[in-house]
Design an enzyme around this catalytic site. Sequence first.
Site, PDB file in Angstrom:
ATOM      1  CB  CYS A  58      -0.944   0.105   1.195  1.00  0.00           C
ATOM      2  SG  CYS A  58      -2.123  -1.233   1.270  1.00  0.00           S
TER       3      CYS A  58
ATOM      4  CG  HIS B 266      21.374 -36.379  -5.697  1.00  0.00           C
ATOM      5  ND1 HIS B 266      21.932 -37.596  -5.401  1.00  0.00           N
ATOM      6  CD2 HIS B 266      22.411 -35.536  -5.893  1.00  0.00           C
ATOM      7  CE1 HIS B 266      23.259 -37.490  -5.395  1.00  0.00           C
ATOM      8  NE2 HIS B 266      23.567 -36.244  -5.697  1.00  0.00           N
TER       9      HIS B 266
ATOM     10  CD  GLU C 183      10.380 -11.282  -8.887  1.00  0.00           C
ATOM     11  OE1 GLU C 183       9.749 -11.046  -7.856  1.00  0.00           O
ATOM     12  OE2 GLU C 183      11.584 -11.038  -9.011  1.00  0.00           O
TER      13      GLU C 183
ATOM     14  CD  GLU D  84      17.524 -12.319  -8.051  1.00  0.00           C
ATOM     15  OE1 GLU D  84      17.018 -12.859  -7.064  1.00  0.00           O
ATOM     16  OE2 GLU D  84      17.068 -11.275  -8.550  1.00  0.00           O
TER      17      GLU D  84
ATOM     18  CE  LYS E  79      11.680  -1.980  -5.841  1.00  0.00           C
ATOM     19  NZ  LYS E  79      12.099  -3.283  -6.362  1.00  0.00           N
TER      20      LYS E  79
ATOM     21  NE  ARG F  94       4.608   1.876  -0.083  1.00  0.00           N
ATOM     22  CZ  ARG F  94       5.635   1.580   0.706  1.00  0.00           C
ATOM     23  NH1 ARG F  94       6.853   1.779   0.272  1.00  0.00           N
ATOM     24  NH2 ARG F  94       5.448   1.129   1.900  1.00  0.00           N
TER      25      ARG F  94
ATOM     26  CG  ASN G 146       1.633   0.764   4.276  1.00  0.00           C
ATOM     27  OD1 ASN G 146       1.333  -0.412   4.130  1.00  0.00           O
ATOM     28  ND2 ASN G 146       2.881   1.188   4.222  1.00  0.00           N
ATOM     29  N   GLY G 147      -0.451  -0.783   6.584  1.00  0.00           N
ATOM     30  CA  GLY G 147      -0.088  -1.566   7.776  1.00  0.00           C
ATOM     31  C   GLY G 147      -1.202  -2.534   8.096  1.00  0.00           C
TER      32      GLY G 147
ATOM     33  CE  LYS H 149      14.112 -10.395 -10.325  1.00  0.00           C
ATOM     34  NZ  LYS H 149      14.694 -10.386  -9.064  1.00  0.00           N
TER      35      LYS H 149
ATOM     36  CD1 TRP I 172       0.047  -6.060  -3.164  1.00  0.00           C
ATOM     37  CD2 TRP I 172      -0.187  -6.678  -1.025  1.00  0.00           C
ATOM     38  NE1 TRP I 172       0.460  -7.367  -3.048  1.00  0.00           N
ATOM     39  CE2 TRP I 172       0.329  -7.775  -1.757  1.00  0.00           C
ATOM     40  CE3 TRP I 172      -0.415  -6.840   0.346  1.00  0.00           C
ATOM     41  CZ2 TRP I 172       0.615  -9.000  -1.168  1.00  0.00           C
ATOM     42  CZ3 TRP I 172      -0.131  -8.069   0.929  1.00  0.00           C
ATOM     43  CH2 TRP I 172       0.375  -9.132   0.172  1.00  0.00           C
TER      44      TRP I 172
END
Length: 590
Positions: free
Chosen positions: A2, A491, A475, A468, A585, A27, A99-100, A472, A73
């Site tokens: 948010c 294995h 996502e 990484e 983010k 956000r 936000n929270g 990428k 969000w």
Amino acid sequence: MCGIIGYKGSKNAADIILSGLSRLEYRGYDSWGVAIKNAQGLEIFKQVGKISDAKEHEEKIAKGTMGMGHTRWATHGKVTEENTHPHTTTDMKIAVVHNGIIENYQTLRDTLLQKGHTFTSQTDTEAIAHLIEEYTKTTDFLTAVKSALSDIKGSFAIVCAHKDCPDLVCARRDSPLVIGVDHKNKEYFVASDIPAFIEHTKDVLFVDDNELVILKDRPVFYNLLDGRVVEKKEHHIDWSVEQAKKGDFDHYMIKEIKEQKETIKNALAQKDSVLEGLAQKINEGFGVFFVAAGTSLNAAKSASYMFSKHAGKHVNVADASEFEYYKNFLTPKTLMITLSQSGETADVLSAVKAAKEKGVEIISIVNVMGSSLARTSDVSLLMNAGPEICVVATKTYTSQLAILHLLAYAVTGRLERGREWLKYAADKVDELTSDTEIKKLENLAMRLKDSKHMYLIGRGLSYPTAEEAALKIKEVSYIHAEAFSGGALKHGAMALIEERTPVIAFAPSDETFDDMISNCMEVKARGAFVIGISPKDNEAFDFHIKVPELNGTSPIANIIPIQVLSYYLAVLNGLDPDRPRNLAKSVTVK
Ligand code: F6R
């Protein structure tokens, strides 16, 4: 998660809030809303969807010189207009953006319902508006906000306004909030992050936990716990407005990928004395933990190989969300090195809290100046990468790797040597983002875009690079991508390889090369389409991505082709790489 913004000045607040919200959209982008205060009272506009479509709504938003905005969000309640902020009281006298997470919202809501309040959303935030209203029955607005906040359990960054109060009231506890000031024009801003108002001012005041700020004819800070006025120091931010804009690029992701030649060099701008001081602490520390989340965690994993390779030193790596479970090992001689682009990741902040309780010294490597992590650390290094707006991390990953390399070299007193290697690597990185290379990767993305699965392999320093790279790809393109160490495939995971399954193999010219080629041969024999990322071509590769010979600093360069590939996998599949679904983010919830 948010994004919030508030403005008080003499210009049309809606223009400033809308452009600020579009910069905060990384956000959260489920829905957005604006509240404007003018002679009519508080006027609200809400919309489900992305703020980037906001231009078409500009005319519908009320005019006024004070207001607030929010991009959501979703946590509590579905993505609907009712759940979109700002939340108001039934009489529309009070509006709040938040936000929270309010942990005791259910109890507060039940009590307020009993007192006759009517709720229209499923959010935790709406309880704040009603709670403030309840207190205003017996006191003034400002005291009511303070009282309401003392009843709240959980995290918040809020901006609130009352129809009859000329000031904006903001407060924070465990969620980011920063004030922008332009004293000359008597304009004041409040936001979750600096890019929201950077085109208006670069002078900022950081809000600390449990502080309340009133934007009057200047910002006045209060400590929420003891009520006292707090004096604040202004800071000047050297991020440029251009850095926060997309410019001629289609997306922030590709812009930020291309900035890496510069950002790696900027990351090297660390004082020798600071690095040497940290190196000493690492050498003396009884247990060194690198702690981070997501991409930053992959950088930390890379660091564990770097420290072994370049410094002969063992360091521990912990996923920030798991760190609390290690706390029984911690002593005041433990050193914790945290990595975070935003400096606001809740998992990282709670790991730091747990460590601090055990007397652990905290070092941080962050991109956002004045972030919560930077301010709670004993020593903080800045990545100097400029704002990273794309939700997925690219340039800050290589900045982190550059700083970690420097530290690993500093530990053995070879800082200058480390710097030389990194400058060389930064120059070489430029070749990887040339138009020809980008076109080649776009063509490869065209061949791979319909894949359901991809596997990535690497050994040693390249294993975290493979992790990484997998992060990428998945996502931004939503293609299932999974990383294995080269040796782990046989294995079990080998069972997943079928005819034409893409396998991306990192094979730098180091001690891992021969074994990696054997691993490529093994998957190729089972039908895999092998993409080799290596300075030299090999018969084991069906497709070769040439990267510079960098040996010890190879992770910095070798991730870049996969950043570009991921970008095109998203774009060619019609996806927005800057705003992948379900992600935000700054992950400010645990
Ligand atoms: C991946 C990504 C996330 C972040 C993670 C930690 O591209 O961006 O995985 O790396 O949420 O964020 P910071 O570094 O801000 O702590």
